[in-house]
Design an enzyme around this catalytic site. Structure first.
Site, PDB file in Angstrom:
ATOM      1  N   SER A 133      -6.702  -4.740  -5.353  1.00  0.00           N
ATOM      2  CA  SER A 133      -5.276  -4.781  -4.997  1.00  0.00           C
ATOM      3  C   SER A 133      -4.401  -4.882  -6.233  1.00  0.00           C
ATOM      4  O   SER A 133      -4.778  -5.480  -7.228  1.00  0.00           O
ATOM      5  CB  SER A 133      -4.977  -5.981  -4.101  1.00  0.00           C
ATOM      6  OG  SER A 133      -3.581  -6.065  -3.896  1.00  0.00           O
ATOM      7  N   LYS A 187      -9.987  -7.853   1.643  1.00  0.00           N
ATOM      8  CA  LYS A 187      -8.890  -6.956   1.238  1.00  0.00           C
ATOM      9  C   LYS A 187      -8.059  -6.554   2.462  1.00  0.00           C
ATOM     10  O   LYS A 187      -6.830  -6.431   2.385  1.00  0.00           O
ATOM     11  CB  LYS A 187      -9.455  -5.715   0.531  1.00  0.00           C
ATOM     12  CG  LYS A 187      -8.415  -4.646   0.183  1.00  0.00           C
ATOM     13  CD  LYS A 187      -7.378  -5.180  -0.800  1.00  0.00           C
ATOM     14  CE  LYS A 187      -6.429  -4.159  -1.404  1.00  0.00           C
ATOM     15  NZ  LYS A 187      -5.726  -3.228  -0.622  1.00  0.00           N
ATOM     16  N   HIS A 190      -5.827  -9.325   3.243  1.00  0.00           N
ATOM     17  CA  HIS A 190      -4.758  -9.268   2.236  1.00  0.00           C
ATOM     18  C   HIS A 190      -3.672  -8.281   2.684  1.00  0.00           C
ATOM     19  O   HIS A 190      -2.483  -8.565   2.628  1.00  0.00           O
ATOM     20  CB  HIS A 190      -5.340  -8.845   0.878  1.00  0.00           C
ATOM     21  CG  HIS A 190      -4.303  -8.431  -0.129  1.00  0.00           C
ATOM     22  ND1 HIS A 190      -3.652  -7.206  -0.091  1.00  0.00           N
ATOM     23  CD2 HIS A 190      -3.777  -9.093  -1.196  1.00  0.00           C
ATOM     24  CE1 HIS A 190      -2.789  -7.141  -1.085  1.00  0.00           C
ATOM     25  NE2 HIS A 190      -2.848  -8.263  -1.773  1.00  0.00           N
ATOM     26  N   ASN A 191      -4.116  -7.119   3.134  1.00  0.00           N
ATOM     27  CA  ASN A 191      -3.132  -6.101   3.511  1.00  0.00           C
ATOM     28  C   ASN A 191      -2.372  -6.474   4.774  1.00  0.00           C
ATOM     29  O   ASN A 191      -1.185  -6.180   4.897  1.00  0.00           O
ATOM     30  CB  ASN A 191      -3.819  -4.740   3.669  1.00  0.00           C
ATOM     31  CG  ASN A 191      -4.008  -4.059   2.329  1.00  0.00           C
ATOM     32  OD1 ASN A 191      -4.277  -4.726   1.340  1.00  0.00           O
ATOM     33  ND2 ASN A 191      -3.863  -2.753   2.281  1.00  0.00           N
ATOM     34  N   GLU A 194       0.102  -8.727   3.605  1.00  0.00           N
ATOM     35  CA  GLU A 194       1.085  -7.907   2.866  1.00  0.00           C
ATOM     36  C   GLU A 194       2.113  -7.309   3.833  1.00  0.00           C
ATOM     37  O   GLU A 194       3.326  -7.376   3.607  1.00  0.00           O
ATOM     38  CB  GLU A 194       0.332  -6.805   2.108  1.00  0.00           C
ATOM     39  CG  GLU A 194       1.175  -5.750   1.436  1.00  0.00           C
ATOM     40  CD  GLU A 194       0.307  -4.627   0.820  1.00  0.00           C
ATOM     41  OE1 GLU A 194      -0.624  -4.944   0.058  1.00  0.00           O
ATOM     42  OE2 GLU A 194       0.566  -3.439   1.115  1.00  0.00           O
TER      43      GLU A 194
HETATM   44  C1  6PG Z   1      -2.719  -3.159  -2.635  1.00  0.00           C
HETATM   45  C2  6PG Z   1      -2.099  -2.416  -1.498  1.00  0.00           C
HETATM   46  C3  6PG Z   1      -2.607  -1.034  -1.363  1.00  0.00           C
HETATM   47  C4  6PG Z   1      -2.068  -0.304  -0.149  1.00  0.00           C
HETATM   48  C5  6PG Z   1      -0.683   0.157  -0.299  1.00  0.00           C
HETATM   49  C6  6PG Z   1      -0.154   0.999   0.851  1.00  0.00           C
HETATM   50  O1  6PG Z   1      -3.237  -4.231  -2.365  1.00  0.00           O
HETATM   51  O2  6PG Z   1      -2.658  -2.677  -3.765  1.00  0.00           O
HETATM   52  O3  6PG Z   1      -2.402  -3.104  -0.311  1.00  0.00           O
HETATM   53  O4  6PG Z   1      -4.004  -1.126  -1.291  1.00  0.00           O
HETATM   54  O5  6PG Z   1      -2.852   0.788   0.085  1.00  0.00           O
HETATM   55  O6  6PG Z   1       0.130  -0.949  -0.464  1.00  0.00           O
HETATM   56  O7  6PG Z   1      -0.490   0.492   2.070  1.00  0.00           O
HETATM   57  P1  6PG Z   1       0.198   1.077   3.400  1.00  0.00           P
HETATM   58  O8  6PG Z   1       0.317   2.560   3.215  1.00  0.00           O
HETATM   59  O9  6PG Z   1      -0.720   0.753   4.533  1.00  0.00           O
HETATM   60  O10 6PG Z   1       1.516   0.416   3.477  1.00  0.00           O
END
Ligand code: 6PG
Length: 474
Positions: A133, A187, A190-191, A194
């Site tokens: 990430s 991960k 994490h997302n 996010e």
């Molecule tokens: C990271 C992000 C990355 C992710 C983008 C776009 O941790 O660097 O999570 O891996 O792919 O941020 O994600 P979306 O297209 O689902 O918004």
């Protein structure tokens, strides 16, 4: 090929993330061999590598790549998640020795990683799935790395991965999480977080823009100010920056020129799907994923506004203050992370992992998209007691005691005025449910027993009781 010395590691896939990761590896002193399906991409990459060129070996074929890496080999795949990874493994594996290792560093679904890991075990070959990430910048200068697979396989490359990772006060943000898909699962969470972090920031942005009539630049100043204390984080920081930016074409605030239809690659959705499988409540994250999906329904939203008219939205002067918004966001954020960590606990139990909660908070402190000051406090709280919901840890329960009134006010005032705040509202509901000793599920149990004789526990003891529904029910 441009060199005769053996490379320590290889990398396939020179898209932005792969190219930046390669440069990062080269910069940290590890000779690296690279391959991309389109040779022109490799040539351009080498051309632009400047003084790092001497650490890079460009390969035109997979065989060349294999030949130039020091055995036992470690090769990172940075190719699009899904079938491409399987295809790449199928093309590469026959060229490798049994102790050569493939490392999938893309955003794989952890179920795919589990499947590939099981295949690798049955083939007797090492395989790692690592979550990376930090976006482009992170890949180039220090991402957060969540490793999954056999521990000895991780140990073979941990020096490289720790060297290239972000550092929090000198500590590498790269950790082995567990077997199989553990790294990619962490991960995914994490997302999910996010998505929720971003959504809650977008909700308070909406309250400032539509409820308080604030211009983007003024909103940017608010975010920048918040970024100096409790809410200090990469996402609040960049929100301040994007709100401050001007569109060179129109001279309007850039933010006002961006269509309100959010994209997604699907990792947040995976988190929600998995949470449902595990019966782990993550309503703040669910609301954020739903909000992204609804944002894409622009035509429907336009039709909705035509039929129902716009919501009132404008707030009375002083209805909500900026400090109250800040405090509400702190509360929402704590509740969101509490849910994310609870999901990790549930998965750890279900999949037989021993996911290290404090370590997860630690590797998220730097490099990754959700990095923030608060994650250091979370790491401490989880180290104290990893089995307790984060919202009950003294540091965070104190924060919640202080922030719940503001969160409640922001959610109720926003709702009363038709300003959507689904993730903040979901956080508040979670808070209220989790602090209510006597819930209303007795009604659910009675209903289940009435129509299905499912039985219930009595408050005065015993289980599998049935109600007098035939006799007493109206
Ligand atoms: C990271 C992000 C990355 C992710 C983008 C776009 O941790 O660097 O999570 O891996 O792919 O941020 O994600 P979306 O297209 O689902 O918004």
């Amino acid at each position: 090929m441009t060199t005769t010395s053996k490379a320590r590691i290889g990398l396939i896939g020179l898209g932005t993330m792969g190219a930046n990761l390669s440069l990062n590896i080269a910069e940290k002193g590890f000779p690296i061999a690279v391959f991309n399906r389109t040779t022109a991409t490799t040539d351009n990459f080498i051309e632009a590598a400047g003084e790092l060129k001497s650490q890079l070996t460009a390969c035109k074929t997979l065989q060349e790549l294999v030949d130039v890496i020091e055995p036992p080999r470690s090769i990172i795949l940075m190719v699009p998640a899904g079938q491409t990874v399987d295809d790449q493994i199928a093309a590469l594996r026959p060229l490798l020795d049994d102790d050569d290792m493939i490392i999938d560093a893309g955003n794989a679904n952890f179920h795919d990683t589990d499947r590939r890991a099981a295949q690798a075990v049955s083939d007797g070959v090492p395989f790692l799935g690592i979550g990376v990430s930090g976006g482009e910048e992170g890949a180039r200068h220090g991402p957060s790395i969540m490793g999954g697979g056999p521990k000895p396989a991780w140990n073979r490359v941990s020096d490289v991965l720790e060297a290239i990772s972000a550092k929090y006060q000198g500590t590498p943000c790269a950790t082995w999480m567990g077997e199989g898909g553990a790294g990619h699962f962490v991960k995914a969470v994490h997302n999910g977080i996010e998505y929720a972090d971003m959504q809650m920031i977008a909700e308070v942005y909406g309250i400032m823009r539509d409820g308080m009539n604030m211009e983007a630049a003024a909103i940017g100043e608010v975010f920048s100010d918040w970024n100096t204390r409790t809410l200090q984080s990469y996402l609040v920081e960049i929100s301040g920056k994007v709100a401050a930016a001007t569109d060179p074409k129109t001279n309007s605030p850039m933010l006002d020129m961006i269509l309100d239809r959010a994209g997604q690659k699907g990792t947040g959705r995976w988190t929600v799907i998995e949470a449902q499988h595990l019966a782990a409540p993550i309503p703040v994250i669910e609301a954020a994923v739903a909000a992204r999906n609804m944002s894409s329904q622009l035509t429907n939203r336009i039709e909705g506004q035509e039929i129902f008219g716009p919501a009132p939205q404008k707030l009375a002067d002083g209805a909500i203050s900026i400090p109250e918004l800040e405090t509400a966001l702190i509360g929402g954020k704590i509740l969101c992370y509490a849910q994310g960590f609870e999901l990790i606990v549930a998965a750890s139990r279900e999949f037989g992992w021993a996911l290290p909660l404090p370590e997860i908070a630690r590797v998220w402190r730097e490099g990754c998209i959700i990095r923030s000051t608060m994650l250091n406090d979370m790491a401490s709280a989880l180290a104290d007691n990893p089995d307790r919901n984060l919202m009950f840890a003294p540091f965070f329960s104190d924060h919640l005691k202080n922030s719940q009134a503001a969160l409640r006010k922001v959610v109720t005032v926003a709702t009363a005025n038709g300003l959507p705040a689904p993730s903040l509202a979901a956080g508040l509901s979670y808070f209220d449910v989790m602090r209510t000793a006597r819930s209303t599920a007795n009604m659910i149990q009675a209903q289940r027993d009435f129509f299905g004789a499912h039985g219930f526990e009595r408050i005065d003891g015993g289980s599998d009781h049935h109600g007098p529904w035939g006799s007493g029910a109206a």
